[in-house]
Design a protein around this motif. Sequence first.
Motif, short mmCIF file in Angstrom:
data_model
loop_
_atom_site.label_atom_id
_atom_site.label_comp_id
_atom_site.label_asym_id
_atom_site.label_seq_id
_atom_site.Cartn_x
_atom_site.Cartn_y
_atom_site.Cartn_z
N ARG A 185 0.83 5.09 0.18
CA ARG A 185 -0.20 6.11 0.64
C ARG A 185 -0.37 7.13 -0.39
O ARG A 185 -1.57 7.71 -0.94
CB ARG A 185 0.09 6.39 2.03
N PHE A 238 0.95 -1.13 0.16
CA PHE A 238 0.01 0.19 0.05
C PHE A 238 1.07 1.44 -0.07
O PHE A 238 1.66 1.48 1.08
CB PHE A 238 -1.03 0.17 1.32
N TYR A 240 -7.35 6.23 4.95
CA TYR A 240 -7.70 4.67 4.49
C TYR A 240 -6.61 4.03 4.55
O TYR A 240 -5.21 4.66 4.10
CB TYR A 240 -8.55 4.60 3.39
N GLY A 241 -6.69 2.59 4.28
CA GLY A 241 -5.21 1.94 4.05
C GLY A 241 -5.48 0.54 3.56
O GLY A 241 -6.83 0.25 2.98
N LYS A 242 -4.83 -0.34 3.93
CA LYS A 242 -4.84 -1.74 3.66
C LYS A 242 -6.23 -2.50 4.22
O LYS A 242 -6.39 -2.26 5.53
CB LYS A 242 -3.53 -2.66 3.95
#
Length: 301
Positions: free
Chosen positions: A69, A67, A95-97
């Motif tokens: 960013r 990921f 937001y992220g993985k």
Amino acid sequence: MRLRYLAAFLIAAVCAAALAFYYYPRFVKAGGPPLEERFRELYSSDTAFRSAVDELRAMVLDPQVPFDRERALQLFNTILGRLGLPAMDPVHFGYGKAVAGRAEELPEPVECLVPRELRLVVMQPKPDVDAGNGLERVYACEYEVGGKRVVEVTLVFRNERSPSGTLQDAWYEAWRLVAWGRSRDIETFFLVLEGGRVYADFSGFALVLRDTMGLRLVKGIGSGAKTFGESAHEEERVEVPGLDLIIYVNTYNHALGLRDNNPGVEKARFMFTPGNIAVGRRMHAENEYSDLKYSGELVRV
């Protein structure tokens, strides 16, 4: 003395500007119809839009893709622009993985039975229903796991937008369309029968993505003491008299509980029996309403 007052004034002004910048998505209106139809139309017809969605989904949902960013925000803003929404700044991009590794094998399937004894009443705040988030469908599946009898109950809500319809809501809906493949909000709890007792279990569980075998952890959806203006993901397990029960939607993100945390708020009442419940698990609801597909579930009741 004047310099001191001026310095204090400037500091206060900078702080106020910073707070305004941070909170503005909660107050800027971004009304209009749900984004799902527009999103799916663009995905099928706009090559650049589809490419951005696919690349971002890979970062979010494929355990083997890291990921990034900065790149993720760039892609998300491309998607927002095509949807006609303002870009998101780095401060608000949280937001992220969405997967916690890869499942080595699929969980053993269960035989889904009709829960004949289930009588469910769901009480939802009417302002939430009026905002377009009303309860649309209920799935239930009775099965055996670990020597326990379990009734898995999944609620499908039309959306998860606040009554105010802010920019923050629109951004979040766009992200759900990327990361969950749907605008609808889907929540699941369990009724566990063991030792002659029945428990309402709001614990989290995991879904296995069909394409990547990614292990998607789903948070618990108990409301605790939270009210409609808040969100909650509490892990709760409460003894109940039986399979005839009332569930309250207590928060705007549709966290659930056995008591009404909003007694002063008018409610919409939804009643479900085996005659109007769809037979299926959470993954069946996802596979019907989402663009993403799942192959299995791991529960820990």
